[in-house]
Design a protein around this motif. Structure first.
Motif, PDB file in Angstrom:
ATOM      1  N   THR A  60       0.820  -1.222   0.000  1.00  0.00           N
ATOM      2  CA  THR A  60       0.000   0.000   0.000  1.00  0.00           C
ATOM      3  C   THR A  60       0.848   1.263   0.000  1.00  0.00           C
ATOM      4  N   ALA A  61       2.146   1.126  -0.062  1.00  0.00           N
ATOM      5  CA  ALA A  61       3.036   2.283  -0.021  1.00  0.00           C
ATOM      6  C   ALA A  61       3.175   2.907  -1.408  1.00  0.00           C
ATOM      7  N   ARG A  62       3.730   4.100  -1.432  1.00  0.00           N
ATOM      8  CA  ARG A  62       4.025   4.794  -2.681  1.00  0.00           C
ATOM      9  C   ARG A  62       5.542   4.834  -2.875  1.00  0.00           C
ATOM     10  N   PHE A  63       5.990   4.547  -4.091  1.00  0.00           N
ATOM     11  CA  PHE A  63       7.409   4.464  -4.396  1.00  0.00           C
ATOM     12  C   PHE A  63       7.776   5.563  -5.392  1.00  0.00           C
ATOM     13  N   SER A  81      11.670   8.501 -14.035  1.00  0.00           N
ATOM     14  CA  SER A  81      10.517   9.308 -14.458  1.00  0.00           C
ATOM     15  C   SER A  81      10.181  10.417 -13.473  1.00  0.00           C
ATOM     16  N   LYS A  82      10.805  10.395 -12.281  1.00  0.00           N
ATOM     17  CA  LYS A  82      10.570  11.390 -11.240  1.00  0.00           C
ATOM     18  C   LYS A  82       9.079  11.484 -10.898  1.00  0.00           C
ATOM     19  N   THR A  83       8.468  10.330 -10.774  1.00  0.00           N
ATOM     20  CA  THR A  83       7.050  10.253 -10.413  1.00  0.00           C
ATOM     21  C   THR A  83       6.882   9.236  -9.293  1.00  0.00           C
ATOM     22  N   TYR A  84       5.731   9.308  -8.664  1.00  0.00           N
ATOM     23  CA  TYR A  84       5.386   8.356  -7.608  1.00  0.00           C
ATOM     24  C   TYR A  84       4.461   7.281  -8.180  1.00  0.00           C
ATOM     25  N   VAL A  85       4.748   6.026  -7.811  1.00  0.00           N
ATOM     26  CA  VAL A  85       3.913   4.908  -8.261  1.00  0.00           C
ATOM     27  C   VAL A  85       3.408   4.171  -7.029  1.00  0.00           C
ATOM     28  N   SER A 124       4.846  -6.404  -8.722  1.00  0.00           N
ATOM     29  CA  SER A 124       6.079  -6.230  -9.484  1.00  0.00           C
ATOM     30  C   SER A 124       6.965  -5.159  -8.858  1.00  0.00           C
ATOM     31  N   VAL A 125       6.371  -4.078  -8.390  1.00  0.00           N
ATOM     32  CA  VAL A 125       7.155  -3.017  -7.756  1.00  0.00           C
ATOM     33  C   VAL A 125       7.762  -3.507  -6.445  1.00  0.00           C
ATOM     34  N   VAL A 126       6.985  -4.224  -5.655  1.00  0.00           N
ATOM     35  CA  VAL A 126       7.502  -4.754  -4.384  1.00  0.00           C
ATOM     36  C   VAL A 126       8.613  -5.765  -4.633  1.00  0.00           C
ATOM     37  N   LEU A 127       8.472  -6.581  -5.694  1.00  0.00           N
ATOM     38  CA  LEU A 127       9.519  -7.547  -6.020  1.00  0.00           C
ATOM     39  C   LEU A 127      10.821  -6.838  -6.363  1.00  0.00           C
ATOM     40  N   GLN A 128      10.736  -5.767  -7.147  1.00  0.00           N
ATOM     41  CA  GLN A 128      11.932  -5.002  -7.472  1.00  0.00           C
ATOM     42  C   GLN A 128      12.549  -4.388  -6.208  1.00  0.00           C
ATOM     43  N   TYR A 129      11.719  -3.901  -5.311  1.00  0.00           N
ATOM     44  CA  TYR A 129      12.216  -3.310  -4.067  1.00  0.00           C
ATOM     45  C   TYR A 129      12.943  -4.367  -3.232  1.00  0.00           C
ATOM     46  N   LEU A 130      12.332  -5.564  -3.100  1.00  0.00           N
ATOM     47  CA  LEU A 130      12.950  -6.620  -2.295  1.00  0.00           C
ATOM     48  C   LEU A 130      14.262  -7.082  -2.921  1.00  0.00           C
TER      49      LEU A 130
END
Length: 490
Positions: free
Chosen positions: A264-267, A272-276, A281-287
């Motif tokens: 539920t967080a924003r990354f 792109s200097k944007t928030y997603v 998929s985003v959490v997998l990249q973060y981990l």
């Protein structure tokens, strides 16, 4: 992300291919597995050797070829060292990355660290045990072996025994009968001993192994009658360890996701200097960026857990069926060697009394017999006849004789008549040839005595059994476990 998934997919496919070639592909099979093995493991090195000869010369290519032959065809401890490096490095990594994060909200049990060390000790112990318990070897009887040793000491030249002198085969002789389908009576020229049923000469170990299953490079020895139970214990412990490690690593990563509420967080995306918003998929990249070692351990343990579980399941299936990897491959080749059943032919042939065996045998059941060739043990496929018909040889002979009878002038006139008349003559010649009776279904495996008895055969090998207190109990089966007889009364 897409590029990373492509690279990971290629690595997983290469790993699966390597595991398939090492554990499941039979190099002597005529199926897709055998063809793939020969293409990768035989054709590939030949092409590499030819390229090195062109680039570096004959001397360098010869050295590389010798090194490759030592790695692939000689006993060595490379795979054992590779096992120790992979297992110990993975465990050390988990000590520093995993144990400090236990227990947690997902894995609240406080003893995972202690059980982790115990499981690791069990893995190393089972590996050492499996590497040091021999599979057994078919040798001459003890008395004859001692006599030969005395002759060698006395200088009487008792080194190499003549065929027939060591025909006993030691304590493994007579434990199983030859079924006449995949095992026939034979003699090993290298070991100078009669080969008992279910044995095979290993080209790497250079010894005849009783109840041969396969040669395991990870253990640097064969898996046979006397160490098959240890090999199964090795697989069970390592499969359990891998699944346990997978659960622990997954629980640690899941606790990180839950504790930091990553879904539920924003990354912030730097490019792109944007928030997603958070997604799988985003959490997998973060981990993978912040917990790359744990993600690598999870991928390795989960992949190897699936592979070893499948390998263990296959061996449990073979165990319950009363067969081995080697025998399963031979049965497959036996089925391939059977002639196809004609549409109008009966299932069983009505041949005579004689039964011939060999390449030019009869028109009966195709069998894989143990060859006298030490390099291709049990590789010859013979055709066994039911008498009265000369089998495939007779059919070929009849066709050749028909062609000879109509040959000469017939061959000279074929160009003028066209293909239609030639095809008609060929059909007539084939119709006049004697039909080869189809042998029917393959016989039953006489070594399959039921699941319970087959299990006891592995847990208590026949060659290691001792007579019990009751003198009436037979030496070969003191536990009375088999409800089907091994020996058929004459």
């Amino acid at each position: 992300m897409a590029g990373f998934l492509v690279v990971m997919s290629i690595n997983v496919l290469l790993l699966v291919l390597a595991i398939f070639l090492m554990f499941f592909a039979d190099p002597e099979s005529h199926g897709y597995g055998g063809q793939l093995y020969r293409l990768v493991c035989e054709g590939g090195p030949r092409m590499l050797s030819a390229g090195m000869r062109l680039v570096f010369g004959e001397a360098c290519a010869g050295k590389v070829s010798e090194c490759g032959n030592w790695v692939m065809n000689k006993p060595n401890r490379l795979m054992q060292g590779f096992y120790m490096v992979i297992v110990n490095c993975s465990f050390i990594c988990f000590i520093f990355e995993g144990f400090p994060r236990l227990p947690n909200d997902v894995l609240p049990w406080p003893y995972h660290t202690a059980t982790g060390y115990l499981v690791m000790a069990a893995c190393i112990g089972s590996f050492v045990l499996a590497c040091n318990v021999p599979p057994g070897s078919v040798r001459a009887p003890a008395a004859e072996g001692a006599s030969n040793r005395r002759r060698r000491r006395a200088g009487e030249g008792g080194g190499a025994a003549a065929p027939g002198r060591n025909a006993g085969g030691g304590r493994h002789a007579g434990l199983y009968p030859h079924d006449g389908v995949v095992f026939v009576e034979g003699f090993c020229k290298t070991c100078q001993v009669a080969k008992p049923a279910r044995s095979k000469h290993c080209r790497v170990c250079n010894v005849c192994v009783p109840r041969f299953d396969h040669h395991c490079a990870w253990l640097n020895q064969c898996v046979g009658e006397e160490n098959y139970r240890i090999f199964l214990l090795f697989l069970i412990i390592h499969s359990s360890m891998l699944w346990y490690g997978t659960v622990l690593t997954y629980g640690i990563l899941k606790s990180v996701v839950m504790k930091r509420k990553l879904l539920t967080a924003r990354f912030y995306h730097k490019r792109s200097k944007t928030y997603v918003r958070g997604s799988y998929s985003v959490v997998l990249q973060y981990l993978m960026h912040h917990y790359g070692k744990l993600c690598g351990l999870l991928a390795l343990s989960a992949t190897m857990a699936l592979v070893l579980t499948g390998f263990l399941s296959y061996h449990v299936y073979l165990l319950l069926k009363g067969t081995t990897t080697n025998e399963s491959a031979k049965w497959g080749e036996t089925g391939e060697g059977q002639p196809a059943a004609p549409a109008s032919a009966p299932v069983d042939g009505d041949g005579g009394e004689g039964r011939g065996r060999g390449r030019g045998g009869g028109g009966g059941r195709g069998d894989v017999s143990d060859s006298d060739d030490d390099d291709a043990d049990g590789g010859d496929i013979g055709v066994e006849g039911d008498g009265g018909v000369d089998g495939v040889g007779a059919t070929a002979g009849a066709v050749d004789s028909s062609a000879a009878a109509t040959g000469g002038t017939g061959m000279r006139r074929r160009g003028g008549r066209g293909r239609g008349e030639a095809a008609a003559e060929a059909e007539e010649a084939e119709a006049e040839a004697p039909a080869v009776p189809h042998p029917g279904p393959l016989p039953d495996n006489i070594y399959d005595n039921g699941m319970w008895a087959n299990l006891m055969e592995v847990l208590f090998p026949r060659s290691l059994r001792k007579e019990g207190k009751g003198k009436a109990l037979p030496h070969r089966d003191p536990f009375r476990l088999s409800y089907k007889p091994y020996w058929v009364p004459a």
